[in-house]
Design a protein around this motif. Structure first.
Motif, short mmCIF file in Angstrom:
data_model
loop_
_atom_site.label_atom_id
_atom_site.label_comp_id
_atom_site.label_asym_id
_atom_site.label_seq_id
_atom_site.Cartn_x
_atom_site.Cartn_y
_atom_site.Cartn_z
N GLU A 264 -42.26 38.61 -14.33
CA GLU A 264 -41.72 38.27 -13.11
C GLU A 264 -40.66 37.35 -13.13
OE1 GLU A 264 -44.89 36.74 -10.60
OE2 GLU A 264 -46.01 38.49 -10.58
N GLU A 265 -40.54 36.44 -14.18
CA GLU A 265 -39.42 35.81 -13.98
C GLU A 265 -38.28 36.48 -14.60
OE1 GLU A 265 -42.05 31.61 -15.04
OE2 GLU A 265 -41.59 32.94 -16.80
N ILE A 266 -38.24 37.39 -15.50
CA ILE A 266 -37.30 38.09 -16.11
C ILE A 266 -36.80 38.93 -14.93
CG2 ILE A 266 -36.60 40.00 -17.57
CD1 ILE A 266 -38.73 38.80 -19.54
N GLU A 267 -37.86 39.61 -14.19
CA GLU A 267 -37.09 40.44 -12.95
C GLU A 267 -36.75 39.59 -12.10
OE1 GLU A 267 -36.77 43.33 -10.02
OE2 GLU A 267 -37.21 43.47 -12.11
N ALA A 268 -37.11 38.52 -11.69
CA ALA A 268 -36.14 37.55 -10.81
C ALA A 268 -34.79 37.29 -11.18
CB ALA A 268 -37.02 36.18 -10.20
N MET A 269 -34.54 36.90 -12.69
CA MET A 269 -33.27 36.69 -13.13
C MET A 269 -32.35 38.12 -13.40
SD MET A 269 -34.09 33.87 -16.06
CE MET A 269 -35.01 34.88 -16.96
N LEU A 270 -32.82 38.95 -13.62
CA LEU A 270 -32.07 40.30 -14.03
C LEU A 270 -32.54 41.40 -13.21
CD1 LEU A 270 -32.70 40.21 -18.06
CD2 LEU A 270 -31.00 39.00 -16.73
N GLY A 271 -33.48 41.42 -12.43
CA GLY A 271 -33.67 42.56 -11.49
C GLY A 271 -32.47 42.85 -10.64
#
Length: 201
Positions: free
Chosen positions: A171-178
């Motif tokens: 979820e944190e990666i998605e928030a940053m890179l999504g």
């Protein structure tokens, strides 16, 4: 509520601090902390924590607890609680607490390199004995809540960020890179369409 130092800095610990030269630093009064807005926000955004208990033979045991953000809730300014679901049915933590109610919690925020240490006394309550609290703590799934852990906080302490390696969940990666990835995908589609219109694709 006591301070973390009052509970953790036993005579043996203070002797070790004296031997290794940190006694003067920790001789200053340890700052008393309570569950304030900062602590509540931190606690209720964790998706996991580690809980330590001690068995009747004196052996420590550390268990990982995980769930959706907010599964560990602040009930009031001295009480935390979380739901417990049927698992491997070893009941090590529950059994340990029957002999010694003291627990130690480590809450980690790896991306921001922060950790909160909590000392508490735990009470294990059958889910049916507190239906309102159980309903508040239950995750949105079909698993039945078996019991509730209620933690009366004795002390807490923020730890320094030194040596915490940043780690990120999906979820944190998605928030940053999504958003960036979606923008790049849209741009690629636009360029492909232009190439096709120009007969180059």
């Amino acid at each position: 509520m006591q301070t973390f130092g009052e509970l953790m800095f036993t005579q043996d610990v203070r002797a070790e601090q004296e031997t290794r030269g940190s006694a003067d630093h920790y001789a200053r009064p340890y700052r008393e902390l309570a569950i304030g807005p900062r602590e509540q926000e931190f606690i209720e955004t964790r998706t996991s924590f580690y809980m330590g208990t001690v068995n009747s033979d004196g052996w420590p045991y550390v268990q990982h607890r995980g769930g959706p953000a907010g599964f560990l809730k602040v009930v009031d300014d001295t009480t935390l609680a979380f739901a417990d679901y049927p698992g491997n049915r070893q009941y090590v933590s529950t059994g340990n607490l029957a002999g010694d109610s003291r627990v130690s919690l480590f809450l980690m925020d790896y991306p921001r390199r922060a950790r909160l240490k909590i000392l508490a006394r735990a009470e294990v309550v059958e889910a049916g004995d507190e239906p309102e609290l159980t309903a508040t703590l239950a995750a949105p799934n079909d698993r039945p809540v078996e019991k509730i852990f209620k933690l009366t906080v004795a002390a807490l302490d923020w730890n320094c960020p030194k040596y915490i390696t940043p780690r990120f969940d999906e979820e944190e990666i998605e928030a940053m890179l999504g958003p960036r990835m979606r923008s790049m995908a849209e741009r690629i589609r636009e360029l492909e369409a232009k190439l096709q219109d120009a007969g180059l694709n």
